[in-house]
Design a protein around this motif. Structure first.
Motif, PDB file in Angstrom:
ATOM      1  N   LEU A  19       0.820  -1.208   0.000  1.00 26.50           N
ATOM      2  CA  LEU A  19       0.000   0.000   0.000  1.00 26.50           C
ATOM      3  C   LEU A  19       0.860   1.266   0.000  1.00 26.50           C
ATOM      4  O   LEU A  19       0.494   2.267  -0.624  1.00 26.50           O
ATOM      5  CB  LEU A  19      -0.936   0.011   1.211  1.00 26.50           C
ATOM      6  CG  LEU A  19      -2.121  -0.961   1.152  1.00 26.50           C
ATOM      7  CD1 LEU A  19      -2.814  -1.041   2.511  1.00 26.50           C
ATOM      8  CD2 LEU A  19      -3.130  -0.545   0.078  1.00 26.50           C
ATOM      9  N   VAL A  20       2.000   1.221   0.694  1.00 26.35           N
ATOM     10  CA  VAL A  20       2.816   2.434   0.803  1.00 26.35           C
ATOM     11  C   VAL A  20       3.926   2.503  -0.239  1.00 26.35           C
ATOM     12  O   VAL A  20       4.538   3.560  -0.415  1.00 26.35           O
ATOM     13  CB  VAL A  20       3.428   2.579   2.218  1.00 26.35           C
ATOM     14  CG1 VAL A  20       2.343   2.667   3.273  1.00 26.35           C
ATOM     15  CG2 VAL A  20       4.378   1.442   2.526  1.00 26.35           C
ATOM     16  N   THR A  21       4.193   1.408  -0.933  1.00 24.60           N
ATOM     17  CA  THR A  21       5.312   1.422  -1.883  1.00 24.60           C
ATOM     18  C   THR A  21       4.889   1.205  -3.331  1.00 24.60           C
ATOM     19  O   THR A  21       5.729   1.286  -4.230  1.00 24.60           O
ATOM     20  CB  THR A  21       6.350   0.333  -1.520  1.00 24.60           C
ATOM     21  OG1 THR A  21       5.727  -0.958  -1.547  1.00 24.60           O
ATOM     22  CG2 THR A  21       6.936   0.585  -0.144  1.00 24.60           C
ATOM     23  N   LEU A  59      -7.790  -4.706  12.545  1.00 28.34           N
ATOM     24  CA  LEU A  59      -6.469  -4.702  13.170  1.00 28.34           C
ATOM     25  C   LEU A  59      -5.738  -3.368  13.051  1.00 28.34           C
ATOM     26  O   LEU A  59      -4.879  -3.069  13.872  1.00 28.34           O
ATOM     27  CB  LEU A  59      -5.612  -5.809  12.567  1.00 28.34           C
ATOM     28  CG  LEU A  59      -6.127  -7.236  12.785  1.00 28.34           C
ATOM     29  CD1 LEU A  59      -5.194  -8.250  12.148  1.00 28.34           C
ATOM     30  CD2 LEU A  59      -6.290  -7.529  14.276  1.00 28.34           C
ATOM     31  N   CYS A  60      -6.046  -2.591  12.027  1.00 26.31           N
ATOM     32  CA  CYS A  60      -5.346  -1.315  11.827  1.00 26.31           C
ATOM     33  C   CYS A  60      -6.193  -0.095  12.185  1.00 26.31           C
ATOM     34  O   CYS A  60      -5.670   1.010  12.278  1.00 26.31           O
ATOM     35  CB  CYS A  60      -4.870  -1.193  10.378  1.00 26.31           C
ATOM     36  SG  CYS A  60      -3.689  -2.463   9.903  1.00 26.31           S
ATOM     37  N   GLY A  61      -7.496  -0.307  12.364  1.00 29.57           N
ATOM     38  CA  GLY A  61      -8.359   0.808  12.750  1.00 29.57           C
ATOM     39  C   GLY A  61      -8.723   1.733  11.612  1.00 29.57           C
ATOM     40  O   GLY A  61      -9.262   2.823  11.855  1.00 29.57           O
ATOM     41  N   CYS A  62      -8.425   1.358  10.388  1.00 32.09           N
ATOM     42  CA  CYS A  62      -8.753   2.183   9.223  1.00 32.09           C
ATOM     43  C   CYS A  62      -8.867   1.282   8.007  1.00 32.09           C
ATOM     44  O   CYS A  62      -8.492   0.108   8.056  1.00 32.09           O
ATOM     45  CB  CYS A  62      -7.702   3.273   8.989  1.00 32.09           C
ATOM     46  SG  CYS A  62      -6.049   2.623   8.611  1.00 32.09           S
ATOM     47  N   THR A  63      -9.371   1.815   6.916  1.00 29.50           N
ATOM     48  CA  THR A  63      -9.463   1.032   5.687  1.00 29.50           C
ATOM     49  C   THR A  63      -8.104   1.013   4.982  1.00 29.50           C
ATOM     50  O   THR A  63      -7.250   1.867   5.242  1.00 29.50           O
ATOM     51  CB  THR A  63     -10.509   1.633   4.739  1.00 29.50           C
ATOM     52  OG1 THR A  63     -10.045   2.921   4.288  1.00 29.50           O
ATOM     53  CG2 THR A  63     -11.857   1.794   5.434  1.00 29.50           C
ATOM     54  N   PRO A  64      -7.890   0.070   4.059  1.00 28.66           N
ATOM     55  CA  PRO A  64      -6.636   0.074   3.299  1.00 28.66           C
ATOM     56  C   PRO A  64      -6.413   1.386   2.556  1.00 28.66           C
ATOM     57  O   PRO A  64      -5.284   1.889   2.491  1.00 28.66           O
ATOM     58  CB  PRO A  64      -6.817  -1.095   2.327  1.00 28.66           C
ATOM     59  CG  PRO A  64      -7.769  -2.018   3.011  1.00 28.66           C
ATOM     60  CD  PRO A  64      -8.714  -1.128   3.761  1.00 28.66           C
ATOM     61  N   ARG A  65      -7.459   1.954   2.011  1.00 30.74           N
ATOM     62  CA  ARG A  65      -7.321   3.211   1.276  1.00 30.74           C
ATOM     63  C   ARG A  65      -6.883   4.336   2.207  1.00 30.74           C
ATOM     64  O   ARG A  65      -6.017   5.159   1.860  1.00 30.74           O
ATOM     65  CB  ARG A  65      -8.654   3.570   0.597  1.00 30.74           C
ATOM     66  CG  ARG A  65      -8.527   4.629  -0.497  1.00 30.74           C
ATOM     67  CD  ARG A  65      -9.861   4.811  -1.217  1.00 30.74           C
ATOM     68  NE  ARG A  65     -10.351   3.552  -1.756  1.00 30.74           N
ATOM     69  CZ  ARG A  65      -9.934   3.012  -2.886  1.00 30.74           C
ATOM     70  NH1 ARG A  65      -8.995   3.629  -3.605  1.00 30.74           N
ATOM     71  NH2 ARG A  65     -10.440   1.866  -3.312  1.00 30.74           N
ATOM     72  N   TYR A 105      -5.246   3.952   5.006  1.00 35.21           N
ATOM     73  CA  TYR A 105      -3.870   3.665   5.420  1.00 35.21           C
ATOM     74  C   TYR A 105      -2.889   4.152   4.363  1.00 35.21           C
ATOM     75  O   TYR A 105      -1.873   4.781   4.678  1.00 35.21           O
ATOM     76  CB  TYR A 105      -3.707   2.166   5.642  1.00 35.21           C
ATOM     77  CG  TYR A 105      -2.337   1.772   6.144  1.00 35.21           C
ATOM     78  CD1 TYR A 105      -2.059   1.734   7.506  1.00 35.21           C
ATOM     79  CD2 TYR A 105      -1.319   1.421   5.257  1.00 35.21           C
ATOM     80  CE1 TYR A 105      -0.805   1.374   7.975  1.00 35.21           C
ATOM     81  CE2 TYR A 105      -0.058   1.058   5.719  1.00 35.21           C
ATOM     82  CZ  TYR A 105       0.190   1.037   7.073  1.00 35.21           C
ATOM     83  OH  TYR A 105       1.444   0.683   7.525  1.00 35.21           O
ATOM     84  N   ARG A 106      -3.189   3.868   3.102  1.00 32.79           N
ATOM     85  CA  ARG A 106      -2.313   4.301   2.011  1.00 32.79           C
ATOM     86  C   ARG A 106      -2.198   5.822   1.994  1.00 32.79           C
ATOM     87  O   ARG A 106      -1.095   6.380   1.860  1.00 32.79           O
ATOM     88  CB  ARG A 106      -2.858   3.791   0.680  1.00 32.79           C
ATOM     89  CG  ARG A 106      -2.173   4.405  -0.541  1.00 32.79           C
ATOM     90  CD  ARG A 106      -2.691   3.768  -1.822  1.00 32.79           C
ATOM     91  NE  ARG A 106      -1.930   2.565  -2.166  1.00 32.79           N
ATOM     92  CZ  ARG A 106      -2.262   1.724  -3.130  1.00 32.79           C
ATOM     93  NH1 ARG A 106      -3.376   1.925  -3.833  1.00 32.79           N
ATOM     94  NH2 ARG A 106      -1.497   0.682  -3.412  1.00 32.79           N
ATOM     95  N   LYS A 107      -3.296   6.505   2.147  1.00 30.61           N
ATOM     96  CA  LYS A 107      -3.301   7.962   2.107  1.00 30.61           C
ATOM     97  C   LYS A 107      -2.491   8.551   3.256  1.00 30.61           C
ATOM     98  O   LYS A 107      -1.796   9.559   3.101  1.00 30.61           O
ATOM     99  CB  LYS A 107      -4.733   8.486   2.143  1.00 30.61           C
ATOM    100  CG  LYS A 107      -4.852   9.996   2.026  1.00 30.61           C
ATOM    101  CD  LYS A 107      -6.313  10.435   2.021  1.00 30.61           C
ATOM    102  CE  LYS A 107      -6.429  11.952   1.912  1.00 30.61           C
ATOM    103  NZ  LYS A 107      -7.858  12.390   1.914  1.00 30.61           N
ATOM    104  N   GLY A 108      -2.568   7.919   4.428  1.00 35.39           N
ATOM    105  CA  GLY A 108      -1.893   8.459   5.610  1.00 35.39           C
ATOM    106  C   GLY A 108      -0.426   8.133   5.710  1.00 35.39           C
ATOM    107  O   GLY A 108       0.291   8.765   6.483  1.00 35.39           O
TER     108      GLY A 108
END
Length: 299
Positions: free
Chosen positions: A231-233, A260-266, A268-271
């Motif tokens: 997601l980040v790379t 588990l992460c408290g947010c959606t994949p999208r 997470y990627r944005k943040g």
């Protein structure tokens, strides 16, 4: 002096820190999104990281991505050691060599080939200045730690990385290694146990006793960490990220990620994606405009 808290929620962020920790065996793996550095004055730490045992000796700076399940399983000495945590987005914005970053995000713990004689003074200073919670000293510490990571990356970016598990690992460790190598494939307790000549029920009991978690949860964590890296790379669509990480459906991936992460994949990627040069210029212009506005008389 910090100690690992077994009640700490998984993936709860540490933020940007430099702290002293007491060595201790961890009853379960820890997972958080920051990049972590360890430096010891004396003794050693032995981690089980992503299914591999790695020992950090005194004097050699070590770095790893802490979203990979990591667990201290042995140590020597009773002296505290330094732990630095750097948010992933900040780390990715440092302009590090791509091979170094790639190896780190693939779950490798990397160590400096030789001690740096300036580290004892630096770590002591960073810990002291951040402990005082003075914003005026935090920025210099951030820049100094960034420079230290850049030097670390330059020194070890071309070092070969061991990828084969230690043949002397325990049965439980061997199960963890197998999962670490095959989590992107369809996995079951029966397949994992059969690969090691064990009955599935015995393998599951052995694994839970050693790691305090089930094999299913361990597999899910590895898949989640892989997805975070993608997601980040990369710019892969969310569905492709899910499938490449070993999840069998997008709905299951979204459910696990949010849980588990408290947010959606999208989200997470944005943040966690570092700002592009265009975005950085835009933010700089906005900051300059605000400063000029606040300096205008009568406002």
């Amino acid at each position: 002096m910090k100690r690992f808290d077994v009640q700490r929620p998984e993936f709860q962020p540490y933020g940007f820190t430099c702290e002293l920790w007491m060595p201790a065996c961890m009853p379960r793996p820890d997972k958080h999104a920051e990049v972590e550095l360890n430096w010891l004055r004396t003794g050693s730490l032995t981690y089980l990281l992503g299914g591999r045992r790695v020992t950090i000796p005194a004097g050699r700076l070590a770095i790893f991505w802490a979203a990979i399940p990591h667990q201290i399983v042995a140590f020597e000495g009773q002296h505290p050691y330094y732990v630095v945590t750097v948010p992933l987005g900040e780390f990715l914005g440092m302009g590090l060599p791509s091979d170094f970053t790639q190896r780190l995000l693939e779950g490798n713990l990397m160590q400096e080939p030789a001690p740096d004689p300036s580290d004892p003074i630096k770590f002591q200073q960073w810990e002291r200045e951040l402990r005082n919670s003075n914003p005026a000293t935090e920025r210099p510490v951030r820049l100094e730690i960034q420079a230290r990571i850049l030097r670390l990356a330059r020194r070890i970016s071309r070092q070969p990385t061991a990828t084969c598990p230690d043949p002397a690992l325990s049965r439980a460790d061997q199960l963890a290694c197998y999962i670490a190598r095959h989590y992107q494939e369809p996995l079951s307790a029966a397949r994992i146990a059969a690969a090691h000549g064990l009955h599935p029920n015995y393998a599951m009991t052995l694994f839970r006793r050693a790691f305090g978690t089930t094999m299913t949860e361990f597999i899910t964590r590895h898949r989640l960490c892989h997805a975070q890296r993608l997601l980040v790379t990369t710019d892969l669509p969310i569905l492709e990220v899910a499938l490449a990480s070993g999840f069998q459906s997008l709905s299951r991936f979204n459910e696990v990620f949010k849980q588990l992460c408290g947010c959606t994949p999208r989200e997470y990627r944005k943040g966690h994606r570092p700002a592009t040069k265009r975005q950085q210029v835009r933010l700089q212009h906005r900051s300059t405009a605000r400063i000029r506005s606040s300096a205008t008389p009568g406002t």
